[in-house]
Design a protein around this motif. Structure first.
Motif, PDB file in Angstrom:
ATOM      1  N   ILE A  68      -9.514  13.813  37.087  1.00  0.00           N
ATOM      2  CA  ILE A  68      -8.333  13.448  36.296  1.00  0.00           C
ATOM      3  C   ILE A  68      -7.715  12.199  36.891  1.00  0.00           C
ATOM      4  N   ARG A  69      -7.384  11.232  36.034  1.00  0.00           N
ATOM      5  CA  ARG A  69      -6.731  10.003  36.481  1.00  0.00           C
ATOM      6  C   ARG A  69      -5.500   9.775  35.624  1.00  0.00           C
ATOM      7  N   LEU A  70      -4.347   9.672  36.277  1.00  0.00           N
ATOM      8  CA  LEU A  70      -3.103   9.372  35.591  1.00  0.00           C
ATOM      9  C   LEU A  70      -2.763   7.901  35.790  1.00  0.00           C
ATOM     10  N   LEU A  71      -2.416   7.237  34.708  1.00  0.00           N
ATOM     11  CA  LEU A  71      -2.125   5.797  34.722  1.00  0.00           C
ATOM     12  C   LEU A  71      -3.245   5.017  35.401  1.00  0.00           C
ATOM     13  N   PRO A  72      -4.449   5.025  34.831  1.00  0.00           N
ATOM     14  CA  PRO A  72      -5.546   4.260  35.437  1.00  0.00           C
ATOM     15  C   PRO A  72      -5.207   2.776  35.508  1.00  0.00           C
ATOM     16  N   ASN A  73      -5.695   2.139  36.566  1.00  0.00           N
ATOM     17  CA  ASN A  73      -5.537   0.682  36.746  1.00  0.00           C
ATOM     18  C   ASN A  73      -4.069   0.256  36.721  1.00  0.00           C
ATOM     19  N   SER A  74      -3.218   1.035  37.398  1.00  0.00           N
ATOM     20  CA  SER A  74      -1.790   0.710  37.391  1.00  0.00           C
ATOM     21  C   SER A  74      -1.218   0.432  38.772  1.00  0.00           C
ATOM     22  N   ASP A 396      -0.576   5.465  13.314  1.00  0.00           N
ATOM     23  CA  ASP A 396      -1.224   5.943  14.542  1.00  0.00           C
ATOM     24  C   ASP A 396      -0.471   5.411  15.759  1.00  0.00           C
ATOM     25  N   ILE A 397      -0.010   6.346  16.592  1.00  0.00           N
ATOM     26  CA  ILE A 397       0.696   5.959  17.814  1.00  0.00           C
ATOM     27  C   ILE A 397      -0.216   6.036  19.044  1.00  0.00           C
ATOM     28  N   GLY A 398      -1.400   6.578  18.877  1.00  0.00           N
ATOM     29  CA  GLY A 398      -2.324   6.691  20.005  1.00  0.00           C
ATOM     30  C   GLY A 398      -3.744   6.932  19.531  1.00  0.00           C
ATOM     31  N   VAL A 399      -4.647   6.933  20.502  1.00  0.00           N
ATOM     32  CA  VAL A 399      -6.066   7.152  20.219  1.00  0.00           C
ATOM     33  C   VAL A 399      -6.646   8.032  21.310  1.00  0.00           C
ATOM     34  N   LEU A 400      -7.375   9.066  20.911  1.00  0.00           N
ATOM     35  CA  LEU A 400      -8.186   9.833  21.847  1.00  0.00           C
ATOM     36  C   LEU A 400      -9.581   9.230  21.836  1.00  0.00           C
ATOM     37  N   ARG A 401      -9.951   8.601  22.934  1.00  0.00           N
ATOM     38  CA  ARG A 401     -11.260   7.943  23.013  1.00  0.00           C
ATOM     39  C   ARG A 401     -12.224   8.811  23.812  1.00  0.00           C
ATOM     40  N   LEU A 402     -13.304   9.248  23.174  1.00  0.00           N
ATOM     41  CA  LEU A 402     -14.351  10.012  23.825  1.00  0.00           C
ATOM     42  C   LEU A 402     -15.544   9.091  24.039  1.00  0.00           C
ATOM     43  N   GLN A 403     -16.045   9.061  25.256  1.00  0.00           N
ATOM     44  CA  GLN A 403     -17.091   8.097  25.581  1.00  0.00           C
ATOM     45  C   GLN A 403     -17.985   8.639  26.689  1.00  0.00           C
ATOM     46  N   ILE A 404     -19.276   8.444  26.550  1.00  0.00           N
ATOM     47  CA  ILE A 404     -20.190   8.706  27.650  1.00  0.00           C
ATOM     48  C   ILE A 404     -20.449   7.377  28.357  1.00  0.00           C
ATOM     49  N   ALA A 405     -20.392   7.427  29.683  1.00  0.00           N
ATOM     50  CA  ALA A 405     -20.523   6.188  30.460  1.00  0.00           C
ATOM     51  C   ALA A 405     -21.974   5.767  30.518  1.00  0.00           C
ATOM     52  N   GLU A 406     -22.207   4.491  30.345  1.00  0.00           N
ATOM     53  CA  GLU A 406     -23.548   3.969  30.462  1.00  0.00           C
ATOM     54  C   GLU A 406     -24.014   4.025  31.920  1.00  0.00           C
ATOM     55  N   GLN A 434     -10.018   9.452  27.147  1.00  0.00           N
ATOM     56  CA  GLN A 434      -8.843   8.651  27.460  1.00  0.00           C
ATOM     57  C   GLN A 434      -7.803   8.788  26.352  1.00  0.00           C
ATOM     58  N   LEU A 435      -6.547   8.842  26.736  1.00  0.00           N
ATOM     59  CA  LEU A 435      -5.444   8.790  25.790  1.00  0.00           C
ATOM     60  C   LEU A 435      -4.857   7.389  25.858  1.00  0.00           C
ATOM     61  N   LEU A 436      -5.054   6.632  24.784  1.00  0.00           N
ATOM     62  CA  LEU A 436      -4.651   5.229  24.747  1.00  0.00           C
ATOM     63  C   LEU A 436      -3.462   5.057  23.806  1.00  0.00           C
ATOM     64  N   LEU A 450      -2.948   6.010  29.153  1.00  0.00           N
ATOM     65  CA  LEU A 450      -1.924   6.913  29.668  1.00  0.00           C
ATOM     66  C   LEU A 450      -2.520   7.949  30.601  1.00  0.00           C
ATOM     67  N   ALA A 451      -3.703   8.442  30.288  1.00  0.00           N
ATOM     68  CA  ALA A 451      -4.378   9.443  31.108  1.00  0.00           C
ATOM     69  C   ALA A 451      -5.871   9.362  30.843  1.00  0.00           C
ATOM     70  N   GLN A 452      -6.634   9.809  31.815  1.00  0.00           N
ATOM     71  CA  GLN A 452      -8.087   9.800  31.690  1.00  0.00           C
ATOM     72  C   GLN A 452      -8.644  11.045  32.357  1.00  0.00           C
ATOM     73  N   VAL A 453      -9.473  11.783  31.626  1.00  0.00           N
ATOM     74  CA  VAL A 453     -10.176  12.943  32.165  1.00  0.00           C
ATOM     75  C   VAL A 453     -11.666  12.652  32.078  1.00  0.00           C
ATOM     76  N   THR A 454     -12.328  12.712  33.219  1.00  0.00           N
ATOM     77  CA  THR A 454     -13.763  12.463  33.274  1.00  0.00           C
ATOM     78  C   THR A 454     -14.461  13.761  33.630  1.00  0.00           C
ATOM     79  N   LEU A 455     -15.463  14.104  32.874  1.00  0.00           N
ATOM     80  CA  LEU A 455     -16.249  15.305  33.117  1.00  0.00           C
ATOM     81  C   LEU A 455     -17.655  14.902  33.526  1.00  0.00           C
ATOM     82  N   GLY A 456     -18.132  15.496  34.621  1.00  0.00           N
ATOM     83  CA  GLY A 456     -19.506  15.259  35.038  1.00  0.00           C
ATOM     84  C   GLY A 456     -19.771  13.883  35.608  1.00  0.00           C
TER      85      GLY A 456
END
Length: 528
Positions: A68-74, A396-406, A434-436, A450-456
């Motif tokens: 879990i990452r709160l405020l990534p790159n801040s 739209d006030i936000g975006v839930l971005r689902l992504q698999i990392a390359e 990510q919640l953007l 705003l927040a980032q949850v990484t699984l695996g």
């Protein structure tokens, strides 16, 4: 199982995984430095005794079930070097990794118990880049060798993120092997496994306002006029909970069933990290192989709401790095995950190597529209679970971005120290959520995420000398056997001087006795 290793070894998995976002570190793993003598011409402090392994092998593998990452790159990254802080990438305000497994092998380690390390850790966390030591981990180190693995439960310690997550039962198993004569040429050098019964994270977004009335806080941007900004504020006033709880989609507190959290994993998930030697076709030598595997059944986003997203893991990820010492034959094998995103029985998309990203909008209905439960709108469903009608006005006030990392891989030719060979490493992630914020959420000083949850999260690296790892041991030089019954003298720097000093002192003592005995005896006269 031996006692806990020193602080330098306390969180190898946490350190590797919390830094994995910057790509694999490309230097031989840091161990205790070899002490240097005060006099450059002085013999070494100690020398090996008996047959010594010929093989050189360095490798590590790590896995984290969730990060879990709160405020990534801040937060700026601090550095003791001048003018370097501005060049380093920024860090999250807070981050925590759960269900960590780490396996390490290093034939070049100075201390014997650093040759092989296996660790299963419940948690590693960092606040503004500072990572304190956390208790509760299982670990094995070698030498000495461990014929059997150690298994047991893991107890997560208390952290500043406890109010935002719920961690289920954690179990781990660790096994570290190393031979005094064959070195890394054992069945498996290091093997660490971690399993987690269930996990739910982020029942609130702490960096969003904990109020429903944002009057005076939302500022119109260049893409948003004042009238639309006022409509966003009026719409958020009708929500059943503050914006920090996404208008009522999040519970704001821990729940026993995982409902009310942004992300939950209701089923058992596991991570395994292994470092071992494997055969090189057509060669008597061995290659170093590091493997990280994950087992995850499904992921739920906004579980328990009519707009729940189900992320089904169709294909499990496996990351395997093999170094033969030759760039032409060293390989990275990665089985990319395949994730199917479903909402209300309808497939929104499939995440794979060809389509690694999916954006799900988070919107609010504009004033005048049917509020339908006074909750935000996620994806293509209304809060009552029905499809969005074409006539509905929303923003739209936000975006839930689902992504698999390359897959990110790097190579390096090793020359000279500690040996000449080839290094290969790679990192990968099962899923990033990510919640953007969008321009419509015109709150001041909002970061890009705003927040980032990484699984695996997975990392693997292998280093082998040119030609591969030689399995065998040296032949000790022939020496005169010590007299029976007397212990051998330690082969240290003091041994070079002890014997000459002993016989010299003995000779001088005997000479003194002879001289004293040869002198004539004189009676001392007494004066009356």
């Amino acid at each position: 199982m031996r006692g806990r290793p020193p602080l330098a070894l306390a969180l190898p998995a946490a350190v590797a995984l919390l830094a994995v976002g910057a790509g694999p570190a490309f230097a031989v793993p840091t161990t205790t430095p070899i002490p240097s003598p005060a006099d450059p011409n002085q013999p070494p402090a100690s020398a090996p005794n008996g047959p010594q392994p010929l093989g050189h092998a360095v490798g590590d593998a790590g896995g984290g079930l969730a990060v879990i990452r709160l405020l990534p790159n801040s937060v700026p990254t601090s550095s003791i070097l001048p003018n370097l802080q501005d060049e380093l990438p920024k860090q999250p305000a807070a981050e925590a990794g759960f269900g960590l497994s780490s396996a390490q092998a290093n034939s070049e380690a100075y201390l014997s118990y650093e040759h092989a390390i296996a660790q299963a850790s419940p948690l590693g966390f960092a606040i503004a880049g500072n990572a304190p030591q956390t208790p509760g981990a299982l670990s094995q180190t070698a030498l000495p060798d461990n014929p059997q693995p150690t298994s047991g439960g893991l107890n997560p310690p208390s952290t500043p993120l406890d109010t935002l997550l719920k961690v289920g039962v954690l179990n781990g198993s660790v096994h570290a092997r190393w031979s005094e004569t064959a070195g890394p040429c054992v069945d498996t050098i290091a093997d660490a496994q971690t399993s987690l019964a269930d996990l739910s994270v982020l029942n609130a977004i702490p960096n969003l306002p904990n109020v429903t009335d944002l009057t005076g806080l939302v500022n119109p941007s260049s893409k948003l006029d004042q009238g639309t900004a006022n409509q966003v504020v009026d719409s958020l006033k009708t929500m059943t909970a503050p914006l920090s709880q996404l208008g009522g989609l999040l519970s704001g507190k821990q729940t026993s069933d995982g409902k009310g959290s942004l992300v939950s994993l209701p089923n058992t998930l596991s991570s395994r990290s292994v470092v071992k030697l494997v055969d090189i076709p057509g060669s008597p030598n061995k290659a170093v192989q590091s493997t990280s595997t994950m087992q995850v059944a499904s992921v739920k986003v906004l579980a328990g709401t009519p707009m729940e997203l189900d992320v089904n893991v169709v294909s499990q990820p496996t990351l395997q790095v093999t170094s033969t010492g030759d760039p032409k034959t060293s390989t990275v094998n990665y089985t990319a995950p395949v994730l199917q995103v479903v909402q209300g029985g309808k497939t929104l998309g499939t995440l794979d190597a060809a389509n690694p990203k999916l954006d799900v909008p988070v919107g609010v209905p504009l004033p005048g529209a049917d509020q339908l439960g006074k909750l935000p709108i996620i994806g293509g469903l209304l809060p009552n679970g029905s499809p969005i009608p074409a006539a509905l006005k929303k923003i739209d006030i936000g975006v839930l971005r689902l992504q698999i990392a390359e897959l990110d891989q790097k190579t390096q030719q090793i020359t000279g120290q500690p040996f000449t060979g080839f290094q290969l490493g790679a990192t990968a992630r099962l899923l990033d959520l990510q919640l953007l914020p969008t321009d419509a959420l015109g709150l001041p000083n909002l970061p890009s995420a705003l927040a980032q949850v990484t699984l695996g999260e997975q990392v693997a690296r292998a280093v082998a000398p040119t030609g591969g790892v030689v399995c065998g041991s040296t032949t000790p030089p022939a020496t005169n056997p010590a007299p029976q019954g007397s212990p051998p003298l330690a082969y240290t720097n003091a041994a070079y001087d002890t014997i000459p000093l002993f016989w010299t002192g003995t000779a001088l003592l005997l000479a003194g006795v002879v001289v004293v005995a040869a002198l004539p005896y004189r009676r001392q006269r007494r004066h009356h």
